[in-house]
Design a protein around this motif. Structure first.
Motif, PDB file in Angstrom:
ATOM      1  N   ALA A  53       7.087   1.242   8.958  1.00  0.00           N
ATOM      2  CA  ALA A  53       6.432   0.034   9.482  1.00  0.00           C
ATOM      3  C   ALA A  53       5.832  -0.787   8.339  1.00  0.00           C
ATOM      4  O   ALA A  53       5.961  -2.010   8.315  1.00  0.00           O
ATOM      5  N   LEU A  54       5.191  -0.120   7.396  1.00  0.00           N
ATOM      6  CA  LEU A  54       4.626  -0.827   6.241  1.00  0.00           C
ATOM      7  C   LEU A  54       5.721  -1.500   5.420  1.00  0.00           C
ATOM      8  O   LEU A  54       5.557  -2.641   4.973  1.00  0.00           O
ATOM      9  N   ALA A  55       6.818  -0.803   5.230  1.00  0.00           N
ATOM     10  CA  ALA A  55       7.935  -1.383   4.469  1.00  0.00           C
ATOM     11  C   ALA A  55       8.484  -2.623   5.172  1.00  0.00           C
ATOM     12  O   ALA A  55       8.804  -3.631   4.524  1.00  0.00           O
ATOM     13  N   LYS A  56       8.573  -2.576   6.506  1.00  0.00           N
ATOM     14  CA  LYS A  56       9.054  -3.747   7.253  1.00  0.00           C
ATOM     15  C   LYS A  56       8.074  -4.914   7.135  1.00  0.00           C
ATOM     16  O   LYS A  56       8.483  -6.068   7.007  1.00  0.00           O
TER      17      LYS A  56
ATOM     18  N   PRO B 154       0.820  -1.214   0.000  1.00  0.00           N
ATOM     19  CA  PRO B 154       0.000   0.000   0.000  1.00  0.00           C
ATOM     20  C   PRO B 154       0.853   1.263   0.000  1.00  0.00           C
ATOM     21  O   PRO B 154       1.999   1.256   0.449  1.00  0.00           O
ATOM     22  N   VAL B 155       0.259   2.303  -0.511  1.00  0.00           N
ATOM     23  CA  VAL B 155       0.898   3.627  -0.446  1.00  0.00           C
ATOM     24  C   VAL B 155       0.803   4.099   0.999  1.00  0.00           C
ATOM     25  O   VAL B 155      -0.205   3.872   1.672  1.00  0.00           O
ATOM     26  N   THR B 156       1.851   4.709   1.485  1.00  0.00           N
ATOM     27  CA  THR B 156       1.852   5.192   2.856  1.00  0.00           C
ATOM     28  C   THR B 156       0.763   6.246   3.030  1.00  0.00           C
ATOM     29  O   THR B 156       0.714   7.229   2.285  1.00  0.00           O
TER      30      THR B 156
ATOM     31  N   SER C  68       3.291  11.287  12.012  1.00  0.00           N
ATOM     32  CA  SER C  68       3.688   9.879  12.076  1.00  0.00           C
ATOM     33  C   SER C  68       3.818   9.219  10.705  1.00  0.00           C
ATOM     34  O   SER C  68       4.102   8.023  10.611  1.00  0.00           O
ATOM     35  N   THR C  69       3.621   9.975   9.633  1.00  0.00           N
ATOM     36  CA  THR C  69       3.635   9.403   8.290  1.00  0.00           C
ATOM     37  C   THR C  69       4.928   8.641   8.009  1.00  0.00           C
ATOM     38  O   THR C  69       4.895   7.523   7.488  1.00  0.00           O
TER      39      THR C  69
END
Length: 99
Positions: free
Chosen positions: A51-54, A36-38, A44-45
């Motif tokens: 976190a999404l990348a991890k 997903p796109v951040t 906190s973006t």
């Protein structure tokens, strides 16, 4: 595989497990391709993006582990019958005396 019914394995079941592991790996790899796109999370973006990348990276890593495990099972499946026959023969000789 013993004639006495003491234990048994279905090599086809191992093939099924290999297919399931590959299917799971494909699913994780598919998720990695649809990261997903951040979202805009204000201050906190950046942290949410990391976190999404991890999470995506962990999913890809898990997919790789599933493939490795499936490949190991596939390689061992061919030799399993030989090992099984040798073990059954030894058990039979031990239970019924040497023949």
């Amino acid at each position: 595989m013993t004639g006495s019914g003491g234990y048994r394995v279905d090599p086809g079941g191992l093939d099924g497990l290999v297919r399931e592991l590959h299917s799971g790996a494909d699913a994780f790899n598919g998720l990695a391709n649809q990261a997903p796109v951040t979202p805009d999370c204000g201050a906190s973006t950046e942290l949410v993006g990391k976190a999404l990348a991890k999470l995506v990276g962990s999913g890809a890593g898990l997919g790789g582990i599933l493939v490795q495990t499936a490949d190991k099972i596939h390689r061992s499946n061919g030799s399993y019958g030989n090992v099984e026959n040798v073990a059954a023969n030894r058990l039979d000789k031990g239970m019924h005396g040497r023949q």
